[in-house]
Write a protein that holds these residues in place. Sequence first.
Motif, PDB file in Angstrom:
ATOM      1  N   LEU A  62       0.828  -1.207   0.000  1.00  0.00           N
ATOM      2  CA  LEU A  62       0.000   0.000   0.000  1.00  0.00           C
ATOM      3  C   LEU A  62       0.858   1.252   0.000  1.00  0.00           C
ATOM      4  O   LEU A  62       0.631   2.180  -0.793  1.00  0.00           O
ATOM      5  N   ASP A  63       1.853   1.286   0.880  1.00  0.00           N
ATOM      6  CA  ASP A  63       2.712   2.470   0.959  1.00  0.00           C
ATOM      7  C   ASP A  63       3.439   2.710  -0.363  1.00  0.00           C
ATOM      8  O   ASP A  63       3.463   3.828  -0.889  1.00  0.00           O
ATOM      9  N   ARG A  64       4.016   1.653  -0.931  1.00  0.00           N
ATOM     10  CA  ARG A  64       4.742   1.787  -2.192  1.00  0.00           C
ATOM     11  C   ARG A  64       3.798   2.210  -3.317  1.00  0.00           C
ATOM     12  O   ARG A  64       4.100   3.092  -4.114  1.00  0.00           O
ATOM     13  N   GLY A  65       2.629   1.583  -3.359  1.00  0.00           N
ATOM     14  CA  GLY A  65       1.681   1.881  -4.425  1.00  0.00           C
ATOM     15  C   GLY A  65       1.144   3.299  -4.354  1.00  0.00           C
ATOM     16  O   GLY A  65       1.024   3.987  -5.382  1.00  0.00           O
ATOM     17  N   ILE A  66       0.836   3.782  -3.152  1.00  0.00           N
ATOM     18  CA  ILE A  66       0.279   5.135  -3.027  1.00  0.00           C
ATOM     19  C   ILE A  66       1.323   6.179  -3.389  1.00  0.00           C
ATOM     20  O   ILE A  66       1.016   7.208  -4.007  1.00  0.00           O
ATOM     21  N   ARG A  67       2.585   5.919  -3.061  1.00  0.00           N
ATOM     22  CA  ARG A  67       3.647   6.849  -3.446  1.00  0.00           C
ATOM     23  C   ARG A  67       3.757   6.932  -4.977  1.00  0.00           C
ATOM     24  O   ARG A  67       3.917   8.018  -5.545  1.00  0.00           O
ATOM     25  N   LEU A  68       3.688   5.801  -5.648  1.00  0.00           N
ATOM     26  CA  LEU A  68       3.729   5.806  -7.108  1.00  0.00           C
ATOM     27  C   LEU A  68       2.491   6.498  -7.691  1.00  0.00           C
ATOM     28  O   LEU A  68       2.581   7.247  -8.671  1.00  0.00           O
ATOM     29  N   TYR A  69       1.351   6.247  -7.084  1.00  0.00           N
ATOM     30  CA  TYR A  69       0.101   6.870  -7.515  1.00  0.00           C
ATOM     31  C   TYR A  69       0.215   8.394  -7.401  1.00  0.00           C
ATOM     32  O   TYR A  69      -0.205   9.140  -8.307  1.00  0.00           O
ATOM     33  N   GLU A  70       0.812   8.875  -6.308  1.00  0.00           N
ATOM     34  CA  GLU A  70       0.993  10.320  -6.130  1.00  0.00           C
ATOM     35  C   GLU A  70       1.992  10.874  -7.142  1.00  0.00           C
ATOM     36  O   GLU A  70       1.806  11.976  -7.667  1.00  0.00           O
ATOM     37  N   ASP A  71       3.054  10.118  -7.449  1.00  0.00           N
ATOM     38  CA  ASP A  71       4.014  10.569  -8.458  1.00  0.00           C
ATOM     39  C   ASP A  71       3.340  10.766  -9.820  1.00  0.00           C
ATOM     40  O   ASP A  71       3.560  11.768 -10.507  1.00  0.00           O
ATOM     41  N   ALA A  72       2.535   9.798 -10.207  1.00  0.00           N
ATOM     42  CA  ALA A  72       1.822   9.907 -11.485  1.00  0.00           C
ATOM     43  C   ALA A  72       0.834  11.069 -11.456  1.00  0.00           C
ATOM     44  O   ALA A  72       0.704  11.827 -12.435  1.00  0.00           O
ATOM     45  N   THR A  73       0.132  11.219 -10.331  1.00  0.00           N
ATOM     46  CA  THR A  73      -0.824  12.321 -10.172  1.00  0.00           C
ATOM     47  C   THR A  73      -0.131  13.667 -10.317  1.00  0.00           C
ATOM     48  O   THR A  73      -0.623  14.568 -11.012  1.00  0.00           O
ATOM     49  N   ASN A  74       1.024  13.818  -9.670  1.00  0.00           N
ATOM     50  CA  ASN A  74       1.747  15.084  -9.738  1.00  0.00           C
ATOM     51  C   ASN A  74       2.156  15.425 -11.171  1.00  0.00           C
ATOM     52  O   ASN A  74       2.001  16.575 -11.625  1.00  0.00           O
ATOM     53  N   ALA A  75       2.672  14.454 -11.895  1.00  0.00           N
ATOM     54  CA  ALA A  75       3.123  14.715 -13.264  1.00  0.00           C
ATOM     55  C   ALA A  75       1.956  15.129 -14.161  1.00  0.00           C
ATOM     56  O   ALA A  75       2.055  16.095 -14.944  1.00  0.00           O
ATOM     57  N   LEU A  76       0.839  14.426 -14.053  1.00  0.00           N
ATOM     58  CA  LEU A  76      -0.310  14.742 -14.901  1.00  0.00           C
ATOM     59  C   LEU A  76      -0.968  16.056 -14.507  1.00  0.00           C
ATOM     60  O   LEU A  76      -1.410  16.832 -15.363  1.00  0.00           O
ATOM     61  N   ARG A  77      -1.046  16.317 -13.202  1.00  0.00           N
ATOM     62  CA  ARG A  77      -1.673  17.568 -12.769  1.00  0.00           C
ATOM     63  C   ARG A  77      -0.824  18.779 -13.145  1.00  0.00           C
ATOM     64  O   ARG A  77      -1.363  19.857 -13.407  1.00  0.00           O
ATOM     65  N   ARG A  78       0.479  18.619 -13.141  1.00  0.00           N
ATOM     66  CA  ARG A  78       1.334  19.737 -13.528  1.00  0.00           C
ATOM     67  C   ARG A  78       1.044  20.128 -14.982  1.00  0.00           C
ATOM     68  O   ARG A  78       0.876  21.306 -15.308  1.00  0.00           O
ATOM     69  N   VAL A  79       0.981  19.136 -15.862  1.00  0.00           N
ATOM     70  CA  VAL A  79       0.685  19.410 -17.267  1.00  0.00           C
ATOM     71  C   VAL A  79      -0.736  19.959 -17.421  1.00  0.00           C
ATOM     72  O   VAL A  79      -0.961  20.962 -18.118  1.00  0.00           O
ATOM     73  N   GLY A  80      -1.694  19.311 -16.780  1.00  0.00           N
ATOM     74  CA  GLY A  80      -3.082  19.751 -16.889  1.00  0.00           C
ATOM     75  C   GLY A  80      -3.298  21.146 -16.334  1.00  0.00           C
ATOM     76  O   GLY A  80      -4.079  21.934 -16.885  1.00  0.00           O
ATOM     77  N   SER A  81      -2.617  21.462 -15.245  1.00  0.00           N
ATOM     78  CA  SER A  81      -2.739  22.796 -14.659  1.00  0.00           C
ATOM     79  C   SER A  81      -2.226  23.855 -15.619  1.00  0.00           C
ATOM     80  O   SER A  81      -2.854  24.906 -15.802  1.00  0.00           O
ATOM     81  N   TYR A  82      -1.101  23.578 -16.224  1.00  0.00           N
ATOM     82  CA  TYR A  82      -0.541  24.544 -17.180  1.00  0.00           C
ATOM     83  C   TYR A  82      -1.520  24.792 -18.327  1.00  0.00           C
ATOM     84  O   TYR A  82      -1.789  25.946 -18.705  1.00  0.00           O
ATOM     85  N   ALA A  83      -2.070  23.731 -18.871  1.00  0.00           N
ATOM     86  CA  ALA A  83      -3.004  23.882 -19.986  1.00  0.00           C
ATOM     87  C   ALA A  83      -4.228  24.685 -19.576  1.00  0.00           C
ATOM     88  O   ALA A  83      -4.666  25.596 -20.303  1.00  0.00           O
ATOM     89  N   GLY A  84      -4.778  24.383 -18.410  1.00  0.00           N
ATOM     90  CA  GLY A  84      -5.966  25.093 -17.945  1.00  0.00           C
ATOM     91  C   GLY A  84      -5.697  26.545 -17.609  1.00  0.00           C
ATOM     92  O   GLY A  84      -6.481  27.436 -17.950  1.00  0.00           O
ATOM     93  N   LEU A  85      -4.577  26.799 -16.932  1.00  0.00           N
ATOM     94  CA  LEU A  85      -4.229  28.172 -16.574  1.00  0.00           C
ATOM     95  C   LEU A  85      -4.002  29.025 -17.816  1.00  0.00           C
ATOM     96  O   LEU A  85      -4.528  30.141 -17.927  1.00  0.00           O
ATOM     97  N   ALA A  86      -3.209  28.517 -18.751  1.00  0.00           N
ATOM     98  CA  ALA A  86      -2.908  29.287 -19.964  1.00  0.00           C
ATOM     99  C   ALA A  86      -4.170  29.526 -20.785  1.00  0.00           C
ATOM    100  O   ALA A  86      -4.395  30.636 -21.295  1.00  0.00           O
ATOM    101  N   ALA A  87      -5.006  28.513 -20.915  1.00  0.00           N
ATOM    102  CA  ALA A  87      -6.223  28.657 -21.724  1.00  0.00           C
ATOM    103  C   ALA A  87      -7.225  29.608 -21.081  1.00  0.00           C
ATOM    104  O   ALA A  87      -7.996  30.264 -21.789  1.00  0.00           O
ATOM    105  N   SER A  88      -7.223  29.725 -19.754  1.00  0.00           N
ATOM    106  CA  SER A  88      -8.214  30.564 -19.080  1.00  0.00           C
ATOM    107  C   SER A  88      -8.032  32.042 -19.378  1.00  0.00           C
ATOM    108  O   SER A  88      -8.964  32.831 -19.208  1.00  0.00           O
ATOM    109  N   THR A  89      -6.847  32.433 -19.813  1.00  0.00           N
ATOM    110  CA  THR A  89      -6.628  33.830 -20.208  1.00  0.00           C
ATOM    111  C   THR A  89      -6.690  34.014 -21.721  1.00  0.00           C
ATOM    112  O   THR A  89      -6.435  35.106 -22.218  1.00  0.00           O
ATOM    113  N   ALA A  90      -7.021  32.951 -22.448  1.00  0.00           N
ATOM    114  CA  ALA A  90      -7.035  33.017 -23.920  1.00  0.00           C
ATOM    115  C   ALA A  90      -8.171  32.169 -24.474  1.00  0.00           C
ATOM    116  O   ALA A  90      -7.969  31.349 -25.370  1.00  0.00           O
TER     117      ALA A  90
END
Length: 602
Positions: A62-90
């Motif tokens: 569980l501990d190992r899996g949740i850490r990996l799950y958070e790593d994947a979440t962070n990478a995808l949210r970083r990209v998704g956040s950038y796309a959403g933030l940039a698009a919201s002003t354009a």
Amino acid sequence: MTAHVPPESLPVWRLDDLYAGREDPRLDADFDAAVAANSALLDLKGRLVAARADAAELGDLLDRGIRLYEDATNALRRVGSYAGLAASTARSDPDWARFEANVRARSAAIGAESLFFTLEINELEDAELEAALAAVPAAARWRPWLRRVRAFRPHELAPDLERMLVDRSPAVANWTRLHDETLARLKVRAGGARLTLPEALNALSDPNPARRRQVAGGLSSALGEAAPTLALVLNTLAFEKQVEDRWRRYPDPAAPRHLANEVDREAVHALETAVSAGYERVSHRYYRLKAKVMGRTALDHWDRNAPLETGAPRLWSWAEAREIVEASFRDLAPKFANSARDLFEQPWIDARPRPGKQSGAYSHSVIAPHHPYVFMNYMGERRDVLTLAHELGHAVHQRLCAPLGTLLAATPLTLAETASIFGESLVFERLLAEAGPKEKLGLLAGQIEDGLNTVVRQMAFHRFETRFHATRRDGELSAEAIGGLWLEVMGESLGPAVRLNAGYEHYWAYISHFVHAPFYVYAYAFGDLLVRALVEKRREDPKGFAPLYEDLLASGGVRTCVEALARFGLDPRETAFWAAGVRQLERRVDAFEALVAAGSRP
């Protein structure tokens, strides 16, 4: 945009600490990082259930899996956040729209690979999970996240159906995109001017009644033209939700939001009951009084937020707004002011209104290892200063709980609005303390109206959503039918002293929460009345309150709302808790009535 606050004086954010642009190779690198984390996570597939009899092994997995799950979440949210933030002003730029849609589709495809993990966690029995957490202290750290995952256990579908829903989510999200782009393209004709939606909404607070009426007419026409498209969006998303809710066996459309907020349906019902029971004593009475002060028998809907002063409204420059917010936060604790100062000093705030920028305001947390960004359309009025305090309250909250990591920092909406509304409260106290005698009636009116907009209006929005979704079960609603529901619910909340003039039936169309986050809106009323209780606690013991409040914010989503408030001696499950908050708002109306009776005028 008012000439008193030059656009060039307002900040525009820079997103290059995320990515330099749509072609930045770091975008692909983060997608690759998410794929790598998910690949490592896939190695655990089937092993959690296989290890259910061995508590120590299960805890390690569980501990190992949740850490990996958070790593994947962070990478995808970083990209998704950038796309959403940039698009919201354009929003009028098709290249950014396509980029955001493609990022969403690619993220969904990658994220779907980790879907098995939470499903497998929910195959475990409570006793098996508890034994694993007891055996491995590192795994026990994730208990709050597991609690939230387990809350949805009764409503999960078969793995292939869950995967199908994730795979098709980008296509469903395009309805939200259509909504946003439609509103961003909206042009409100008012005299010789063509206003954006944020500019038009701001102009409804203009001290000139003829100007308010003119803008309201232009806004009604613009929304009326867009209403068929926006009605189609709302109908389609409601039907999508209907189908999924039926498959997941939710008892009502708001149930998934209640689960995510970790709040009982009964608590929300108690909140709604307390607020609606106060309509006559609070909102109806206040608008009668306001009409009297303005020399009217009733207010037109465009007068609802009109300033009592007939001259030009007091405007605050960006520098003045910053000074007020920082000083107000410093009164609570230096740590809060320092955190807000960081956001002002870095290019992390976008406050400049401009064509193509969407309306509204938010603080986006991105991920725990990164700083938040604040988005708003600053016009220099009192409400803009309070909005700035609101969003910076969110940002300070997000920074305080960041050490927990992205998964544990996620705060349910029942607590997520606490810091934001508290920030507004601190700034208003300072504005009131600095006001002269002639300003106080207007400021008190503004405070009451802010309370009405946050509590009464948002709960009316909740009731509108409830009735719309209930009616939608019998078939698609026309824009006219939606407008009829809107008039019915808003008329109940505003009372007979506010005329809902022709054209107001279209105003549901610009409320983005109905599309972006169904049944979100009650969180504002929840947060406002909760903050009123916390303000009383602060008055009782200012020094003792600050560390408890900081701990509340820093705990993120670790505690439930009930657990978090218990330390202050508060229980949101009690109807009396909500009624007490409504009575505080009622006392503000009492004070306003006393000033009116004494002949005070702004």
